[in-house]
Design an enzyme around this catalytic site. Structure first.
Site, PDB file in Angstrom:
ATOM      1  CE  LYS A  36      -2.353   1.832   3.611  1.00 69.75           C
ATOM      2  NZ  LYS A  36      -2.584   3.279   3.589  1.00 69.75           N
ATOM      3  CE  LYS A  65      -7.731   6.222   4.081  1.00 71.40           C
ATOM      4  NZ  LYS A  65      -6.315   5.851   3.998  1.00 71.40           N
ATOM      5  CG  HIS A  67     -13.788  13.710   0.274  1.00 71.83           C
ATOM      6  ND1 HIS A  67     -14.071  13.624   1.618  1.00 71.83           N
ATOM      7  CD2 HIS A  67     -14.879  14.293  -0.291  1.00 71.83           C
ATOM      8  CE1 HIS A  67     -15.280  14.122   1.847  1.00 71.83           C
ATOM      9  NE2 HIS A  67     -15.778  14.541   0.698  1.00 71.83           N
ATOM     10  CG  ASP A  68     -11.105  17.476  -5.269  1.00 76.05           C
ATOM     11  OD1 ASP A  68     -11.896  18.403  -5.579  1.00 76.05           O
ATOM     12  OD2 ASP A  68      -9.895  17.651  -5.095  1.00 76.05           O
ATOM     13  N   PRO A  70     -16.453  15.688  -8.583  1.00 76.56           N
ATOM     14  CG  PRO A  70     -18.702  15.117  -8.877  1.00 76.56           C
ATOM     15  CD  PRO A  70     -17.817  16.192  -8.299  1.00 76.56           C
ATOM     16  CG  ASN A  71     -13.737  17.456 -14.234  1.00 73.13           C
ATOM     17  OD1 ASN A  71     -13.985  16.813 -15.261  1.00 73.13           O
ATOM     18  ND2 ASN A  71     -12.723  18.298 -14.149  1.00 73.13           N
ATOM     19  CD  GLN A 208      -5.678   2.031  12.683  1.00 71.88           C
ATOM     20  OE1 GLN A 208      -6.775   2.576  12.771  1.00 71.88           O
ATOM     21  NE2 GLN A 208      -5.070   1.846  11.534  1.00 71.88           N
TER      22      GLN A 208
END
Ligand code: C5P
Length: 253
Positions: A36, A65, A67-68, A70-71, A208
């Site tokens: 990862k 991750k 997160h913005d 859509p384009n 965690q």
């Protein structure tokens, strides 16, 4: 669509330099084949580190991750899928597909980004793969971070997020092992479940909150177990990896 095999461990390469990342890949490949690369390492090294893993023969879970709008997510996912292709290779696409390596096999988006963003992510991956004649990477949605505390609504929220992921055409979700069993029950065997927060000894949790052992995660139905610090910070990372793999292979017994 790629096929799912038995549960596998993904090593989270949460380090700051290409040299450190290469040290762990050289030490642990091929015992570990999946690595990862998240925001910490990608911010430091960029595509070069993806290429390093690919050159070794490993596969990359590119955990940025997204997160913005859509384009932006549409194009970021498309770029991520083909990150190691040189610009001149993109132009001739299909014809050279057997000669180049596509190490990114999975990427993440935040489900909180909403339906339009998730639709764009799924579309971005599918269209880029079709354009180049490559295998589409899995796109999985982050439900809740495993560092967030459990509350009475956690399971409900994770299941709602999983529903949105499924409706949007994502391949699966990232959730803790504590919700994995229910997600597996509701969404069936083809829905990918990625579980971070794996700890060999539940007493050592770092930041965690919702942790599980390898055996618990496999029993709950996880496909990919993401493990970072328990291996990276172990006095003997190779020995620790062998022990965790022993737990993984023994988990079905
Ligand atoms: O060191 P540790 O095993 O806790 O690392 C877990 C990895 O999984 C980290 O790289 C973290 O970014 C990632 N992750 C997580 N929780 C999520 C999604 C990803 O801990 N929900």
């Amino acid at each position: 669509m790629q096929r799912l095999s038995n549960p596998e461990i993904i090593l989270a390469l949460d380090v700051d330099t290409l040299e450190e990342a290469k040290h762990f890949v050289d030490l642990l490949y091929p015992k570990i084949k999946l690595f990862k690369i998240g925001s910490q390492l990608f911010t430091a090294c960029g595509p070069e580190v993806v290429k390093m893993v690919g050159d070794k023969g490993g596969k990359v879970f590119l955990d940025l991750k997204f997160h913005d709008i859509p384009n932006t997510v549409y194009y970021s996912i498309g770029t991520g899928s083909t990150i190691c292709i040189a610009p001149h290779q993109v132009n001739i696409g299909r014809e050279i597909k057997d000669d180049i390596v596509f190490p990114v096999f999975m990427m993440t988006v935040h489900i909180k980004g909403g339906r339009a963003m998730l639709d764009a992510a799924a579309k971005g991956a599918a269209e880029k793969a079709k354009e180049l004649g490559i295998e589409k990477p899995f796109i999985v949605g982050v439900t809740r971070l495993t560092s967030e505390k459990d509350n009475v609504d956690t399971l409900k929220e994770v299941l709602q997020a999983a529903q949105l992921a499924k409706d949007s055409g994502l391949d699966g979700v990232v959730c803790s092992a504590l919700e994995a069993e229910e997600v597996r029950k509701v969404y069936g065997e083809h829905f990918i479940i990625v579980t971070p927060g794996i700890r060999p000894d539940k007493a050592v949790t770092d930041d965690q909150k919702r942790t599980a052992t390898v055996k618990e995660a496999v029993k709950a139905g996880s496909n990919f177990l993401v493990i970072g610090r328990p291996i990276l910070k172990a006095p003997d990372p190779l020995l620790q990896t062998e022990e965790l793999l022993g737990d993984l292979y023994g988990a079905g017994n």
